[in-house]
Scaffold this motif. Sequence first.
Motif, PDB file in Angstrom:
ATOM      1  N   LEU A   6      -0.244 -13.414  -4.257  1.00 30.33           N
ATOM      2  CA  LEU A   6      -0.457 -11.979  -4.071  1.00 30.33           C
ATOM      3  C   LEU A   6       0.642 -11.172  -4.764  1.00 30.33           C
ATOM      4  O   LEU A   6       0.378 -10.107  -5.331  1.00 30.33           O
ATOM      5  N   ASN A   7       1.869 -11.694  -4.738  1.00 28.36           N
ATOM      6  CA  ASN A   7       2.977 -11.023  -5.415  1.00 28.36           C
ATOM      7  C   ASN A   7       2.746 -10.991  -6.922  1.00 28.36           C
ATOM      8  O   ASN A   7       2.961  -9.959  -7.566  1.00 28.36           O
ATOM      9  N   VAL A   8       2.309 -12.084  -7.482  1.00 28.11           N
ATOM     10  CA  VAL A   8       2.030 -12.139  -8.919  1.00 28.11           C
ATOM     11  C   VAL A   8       0.884 -11.190  -9.270  1.00 28.11           C
ATOM     12  O   VAL A   8       0.968 -10.430 -10.245  1.00 28.11           O
ATOM     13  N   SER A  11       2.045  -7.581  -9.054  1.00 29.78           N
ATOM     14  CA  SER A  11       2.931  -7.266 -10.175  1.00 29.78           C
ATOM     15  C   SER A  11       2.128  -6.987 -11.443  1.00 29.78           C
ATOM     16  O   SER A  11       2.376  -6.007 -12.147  1.00 29.78           O
ATOM     17  N   LEU A  12       1.154  -7.844 -11.720  1.00 24.61           N
ATOM     18  CA  LEU A  12       0.324  -7.670 -12.913  1.00 24.61           C
ATOM     19  C   LEU A  12      -0.512  -6.390 -12.832  1.00 24.61           C
ATOM     20  O   LEU A  12      -0.622  -5.643 -13.814  1.00 24.61           O
ATOM     21  N   LEU A  13      -1.093  -6.134 -11.671  1.00 22.40           N
ATOM     22  CA  LEU A  13      -1.904  -4.922 -11.499  1.00 22.40           C
ATOM     23  C   LEU A  13      -1.047  -3.665 -11.619  1.00 22.40           C
ATOM     24  O   LEU A  13      -1.474  -2.673 -12.224  1.00 22.40           O
ATOM     25  N   LEU A  14       0.145  -3.709 -11.066  1.00 20.54           N
ATOM     26  CA  LEU A  14       1.034  -2.548 -11.133  1.00 20.54           C
ATOM     27  C   LEU A  14       1.460  -2.268 -12.572  1.00 20.54           C
ATOM     28  O   LEU A  14       1.422  -1.122 -13.027  1.00 20.54           O
ATOM     29  N   VAL A  15       1.826  -3.295 -13.305  1.00 20.47           N
ATOM     30  CA  VAL A  15       2.209  -3.118 -14.713  1.00 20.47           C
ATOM     31  C   VAL A  15       1.015  -2.592 -15.514  1.00 20.47           C
ATOM     32  O   VAL A  15       1.172  -1.700 -16.361  1.00 20.47           O
ATOM     33  N   ALA A  16      -0.166  -3.115 -15.251  1.00 22.07           N
ATOM     34  CA  ALA A  16      -1.368  -2.646 -15.954  1.00 22.07           C
ATOM     35  C   ALA A  16      -1.654  -1.182 -15.644  1.00 22.07           C
ATOM     36  O   ALA A  16      -2.015  -0.406 -16.546  1.00 22.07           O
ATOM     37  N   LEU A  53       8.257  -6.666  -7.812  1.00 25.27           N
ATOM     38  CA  LEU A  53       8.660  -7.900  -8.495  1.00 25.27           C
ATOM     39  C   LEU A  53       9.524  -8.788  -7.603  1.00 25.27           C
ATOM     40  O   LEU A  53       9.444 -10.013  -7.676  1.00 25.27           O
ATOM     41  N   LYS A  54      10.351  -8.164  -6.760  1.00 24.27           N
ATOM     42  CA  LYS A  54      11.222  -8.929  -5.859  1.00 24.27           C
ATOM     43  C   LYS A  54      10.533  -9.290  -4.545  1.00 24.27           C
ATOM     44  O   LYS A  54      11.112  -9.985  -3.719  1.00 24.27           O
ATOM     45  N   GLY A  55       9.319  -8.799  -4.333  1.00 22.07           N
ATOM     46  CA  GLY A  55       8.572  -9.133  -3.127  1.00 22.07           C
ATOM     47  C   GLY A  55       9.062  -8.418  -1.876  1.00 22.07           C
ATOM     48  O   GLY A  55       8.943  -8.954  -0.775  1.00 22.07           O
ATOM     49  N   ARG A  56       9.603  -7.239  -2.012  1.00 23.01           N
ATOM     50  CA  ARG A  56      10.102  -6.491  -0.856  1.00 23.01           C
ATOM     51  C   ARG A  56       8.940  -5.895  -0.073  1.00 23.01           C
ATOM     52  O   ARG A  56       8.195  -5.061  -0.585  1.00 23.01           O
ATOM     53  N   ARG A  57       8.809  -6.280   1.146  1.00 23.49           N
ATOM     54  CA  ARG A  57       7.686  -5.857   1.983  1.00 23.49           C
ATOM     55  C   ARG A  57       7.628  -4.345   2.152  1.00 23.49           C
ATOM     56  O   ARG A  57       6.549  -3.746   2.130  1.00 23.49           O
ATOM     57  N   TYR A  58       8.771  -3.703   2.305  1.00 22.91           N
ATOM     58  CA  TYR A  58       8.797  -2.257   2.498  1.00 22.91           C
ATOM     59  C   TYR A  58       8.206  -1.531   1.290  1.00 22.91           C
ATOM     60  O   TYR A  58       7.471  -0.559   1.431  1.00 22.91           O
ATOM     61  N   THR A  59       8.500  -2.027   0.091  1.00 17.25           N
ATOM     62  CA  THR A  59       7.934  -1.426  -1.123  1.00 17.25           C
ATOM     63  C   THR A  59       6.425  -1.556  -1.110  1.00 17.25           C
ATOM     64  O   THR A  59       5.705  -0.617  -1.457  1.00 17.25           O
ATOM     65  N   LEU A  97      -7.922  -2.424  -6.675  1.00 12.30           N
ATOM     66  CA  LEU A  97      -7.478  -3.822  -6.605  1.00 12.30           C
ATOM     67  C   LEU A  97      -6.021  -3.912  -6.160  1.00 12.30           C
ATOM     68  O   LEU A  97      -5.656  -4.796  -5.364  1.00 12.30           O
ATOM     69  N   LEU A  98      -5.189  -3.017  -6.671  1.00 14.24           N
ATOM     70  CA  LEU A  98      -3.779  -3.005  -6.271  1.00 14.24           C
ATOM     71  C   LEU A  98      -3.649  -2.676  -4.791  1.00 14.24           C
ATOM     72  O   LEU A  98      -2.851  -3.289  -4.079  1.00 14.24           O
ATOM     73  N   PHE A  99      -4.439  -1.734  -4.302  1.00 18.15           N
ATOM     74  CA  PHE A  99      -4.398  -1.389  -2.880  1.00 18.15           C
ATOM     75  C   PHE A  99      -4.722  -2.602  -2.014  1.00 18.15           C
ATOM     76  O   PHE A  99      -3.991  -2.916  -1.067  1.00 18.15           O
ATOM     77  N   VAL A 100      -5.792  -3.291  -2.333  1.00 22.04           N
ATOM     78  CA  VAL A 100      -6.182  -4.471  -1.546  1.00 22.04           C
ATOM     79  C   VAL A 100      -5.092  -5.529  -1.600  1.00 22.04           C
ATOM     80  O   VAL A 100      -4.728  -6.123  -0.572  1.00 22.04           O
ATOM     81  N   THR A 101      -4.535  -5.745  -2.772  1.00 22.77           N
ATOM     82  CA  THR A 101      -3.495  -6.768  -2.937  1.00 22.77           C
ATOM     83  C   THR A 101      -2.237  -6.436  -2.146  1.00 22.77           C
ATOM     84  O   THR A 101      -1.691  -7.307  -1.462  1.00 22.77           O
ATOM     85  N   VAL A 102      -1.776  -5.188  -2.212  1.00 20.93           N
ATOM     86  CA  VAL A 102      -0.538  -4.852  -1.509  1.00 20.93           C
ATOM     87  C   VAL A 102      -0.740  -4.844   0.002  1.00 20.93           C
ATOM     88  O   VAL A 102       0.173  -5.223   0.750  1.00 20.93           O
ATOM     89  N   VAL A 103      -1.913  -4.457   0.467  1.00 22.27           N
ATOM     90  CA  VAL A 103      -2.176  -4.495   1.905  1.00 22.27           C
ATOM     91  C   VAL A 103      -2.205  -5.942   2.400  1.00 22.27           C
ATOM     92  O   VAL A 103      -1.626  -6.262   3.448  1.00 22.27           O
ATOM     93  N   LEU A 104      -2.850  -6.815   1.645  1.00 26.45           N
ATOM     94  CA  LEU A 104      -2.878  -8.231   2.045  1.00 26.45           C
ATOM     95  C   LEU A 104      -1.474  -8.834   2.028  1.00 26.45           C
ATOM     96  O   LEU A 104      -1.110  -9.589   2.933  1.00 26.45           O
ATOM     97  N   TYR A 105      -0.680  -8.496   1.017  1.00 25.74           N
ATOM     98  CA  TYR A 105       0.690  -9.012   0.953  1.00 25.74           C
ATOM     99  C   TYR A 105       1.501  -8.516   2.144  1.00 25.74           C
ATOM    100  O   TYR A 105       2.202  -9.302   2.799  1.00 25.74           O
TER     101      TYR A 105
END
Length: 119
Positions: A6-8, A11-16, A53-59, A97-105
Amino acid sequence: MNTRSLNVAASLLLVALIALCVLWEGWLAPLRPGGSWMMLKALPLMAALFGVLKGRRYTYQWLSMLVLLYLVEGVVRASDPGLGGMLAWAEAILAALLFVTVVLYARLSAPSRQGAAGN
Protein backbone atom coordinates in the motif's frame (compact mmCIF):
# COMPACT_ATOMS: atom_id res chain seq x y z
CA MET A 1 -2.79 -6.43 0.97
CA ASN A 2 -0.03 -5.45 3.38
CA THR A 3 1.17 -2.01 4.41
CA ARG A 4 4.36 -2.24 2.31
CA SER A 5 2.47 -2.73 -0.96
CA LEU A 6 0.00 0.00 0.00
CA ASN A 7 2.92 2.34 0.73
CA VAL A 8 4.43 1.68 -2.69
CA ALA A 9 1.07 2.13 -4.42
CA ALA A 10 0.35 5.36 -2.55
CA SER A 11 3.82 6.70 -3.38
CA LEU A 12 3.39 5.97 -7.09
CA LEU A 13 -0.12 7.43 -7.20
CA LEU A 14 0.98 10.56 -5.35
CA VAL A 15 3.93 11.15 -7.68
CA ALA A 16 1.66 10.59 -10.69
CA LEU A 17 -0.91 13.06 -9.35
CA ILE A 18 1.78 15.69 -8.69
CA ALA A 19 3.20 15.23 -12.19
CA LEU A 20 -0.27 15.43 -13.74
CA CYS A 21 -1.09 18.67 -11.91
CA VAL A 22 2.16 20.36 -12.95
CA LEU A 23 2.07 19.18 -16.56
CA TRP A 24 -1.62 19.94 -16.98
CA GLU A 25 -1.48 23.51 -15.74
CA GLY A 26 2.00 24.25 -17.02
CA TRP A 27 2.02 22.91 -20.56
CA LEU A 28 -0.66 20.43 -21.64
CA ALA A 29 -3.91 22.38 -21.19
CA PRO A 30 -3.40 25.40 -18.92
CA LEU A 31 -6.24 27.76 -18.08
CA ARG A 32 -4.30 30.56 -19.78
CA PRO A 33 -1.97 30.21 -22.77
CA GLY A 34 1.67 29.93 -21.75
CA GLY A 35 0.94 28.28 -18.40
CA SER A 36 -1.00 29.21 -15.32
CA TRP A 37 -0.42 29.71 -11.63
CA MET A 38 -2.81 26.80 -11.10
CA MET A 39 0.23 24.51 -11.27
CA LEU A 40 0.83 25.60 -7.68
CA LYS A 41 -2.03 23.31 -6.72
CA ALA A 42 0.62 20.57 -6.65
CA LEU A 43 2.38 22.16 -3.65
CA PRO A 44 0.09 20.68 -0.96
CA LEU A 45 0.61 17.25 -2.50
CA MET A 46 4.38 17.79 -2.48
CA ALA A 47 4.17 18.55 1.24
CA ALA A 48 2.88 15.02 1.74
CA LEU A 49 5.46 13.32 -0.47
CA PHE A 50 8.23 12.63 2.06
CA GLY A 51 5.77 11.54 4.75
CA VAL A 52 4.19 9.06 2.37
CA LEU A 53 7.57 7.78 1.18
CA LYS A 54 8.59 7.21 4.81
CA GLY A 55 5.26 5.56 5.65
CA ARG A 56 4.21 8.07 8.32
CA ARG A 57 0.66 7.25 9.35
CA TYR A 58 -0.19 10.83 10.29
CA THR A 59 0.67 12.01 6.77
CA TYR A 60 -1.63 9.35 5.34
CA GLN A 61 -4.42 10.53 7.62
CA TRP A 62 -4.35 14.18 6.54
CA LEU A 63 -3.64 13.28 2.93
CA SER A 64 -6.86 11.27 2.86
CA MET A 65 -8.76 14.51 3.44
CA LEU A 66 -6.62 16.65 1.12
CA VAL A 67 -6.87 14.34 -1.86
CA LEU A 68 -10.66 14.71 -1.86
CA LEU A 69 -10.18 18.30 -3.09
CA TYR A 70 -8.37 16.96 -6.15
CA LEU A 71 -11.09 14.40 -6.71
CA VAL A 72 -13.73 17.13 -6.64
CA GLU A 73 -11.72 19.35 -8.98
CA GLY A 74 -11.30 16.50 -11.44
CA VAL A 75 -15.01 15.70 -11.44
CA VAL A 76 -16.01 19.37 -11.81
CA ARG A 77 -13.56 20.04 -14.65
CA ALA A 78 -14.28 16.74 -16.43
CA SER A 79 -16.89 18.50 -18.56
CA ASP A 80 -14.19 20.79 -20.04
CA PRO A 81 -13.81 20.29 -23.79
CA GLY A 82 -10.83 18.53 -25.33
CA LEU A 83 -7.64 17.60 -23.54
CA GLY A 84 -8.59 19.52 -20.39
CA GLY A 85 -11.57 17.23 -19.82
CA MET A 86 -9.49 14.10 -20.31
CA LEU A 87 -6.84 15.36 -17.90
CA ALA A 88 -9.58 16.15 -15.39
CA TRP A 89 -10.84 12.56 -15.60
CA ALA A 90 -7.27 11.33 -15.10
CA GLU A 91 -6.97 13.56 -12.02
CA ALA A 92 -10.26 12.27 -10.62
CA ILE A 93 -9.25 8.64 -11.15
CA LEU A 94 -5.78 9.11 -9.64
CA ALA A 95 -7.25 11.00 -6.68
CA ALA A 96 -9.90 8.32 -6.06
CA LEU A 97 -7.30 5.54 -6.18
CA LEU A 98 -4.99 7.50 -3.90
CA PHE A 99 -7.84 8.10 -1.45
CA VAL A 100 -8.65 4.39 -1.23
CA THR A 101 -4.97 3.50 -0.86
CA VAL A 102 -4.21 6.00 1.90
CA VAL A 103 -7.35 5.08 3.85
CA LEU A 104 -6.46 1.38 3.69
CA TYR A 105 -2.88 2.13 4.75
CA ALA A 106 -4.00 4.28 7.67
CA ARG A 107 -6.45 1.59 8.73
CA LEU A 108 -3.97 -1.29 8.49
CA SER A 109 -1.17 0.63 10.20
CA ALA A 110 -3.29 1.59 13.22
CA PRO A 111 -1.55 0.75 16.50
CA SER A 112 -4.59 -1.23 17.61
CA ARG A 113 -4.14 -3.52 14.59
CA GLN A 114 -0.41 -4.07 15.05
CA GLY A 115 -0.94 -6.60 17.84
CA ALA A 116 -3.77 -8.30 15.96
CA ALA A 117 -1.57 -9.01 12.93
CA GLY A 118 0.02 -12.01 14.63
CA ASN A 119 -3.27 -13.57 15.70
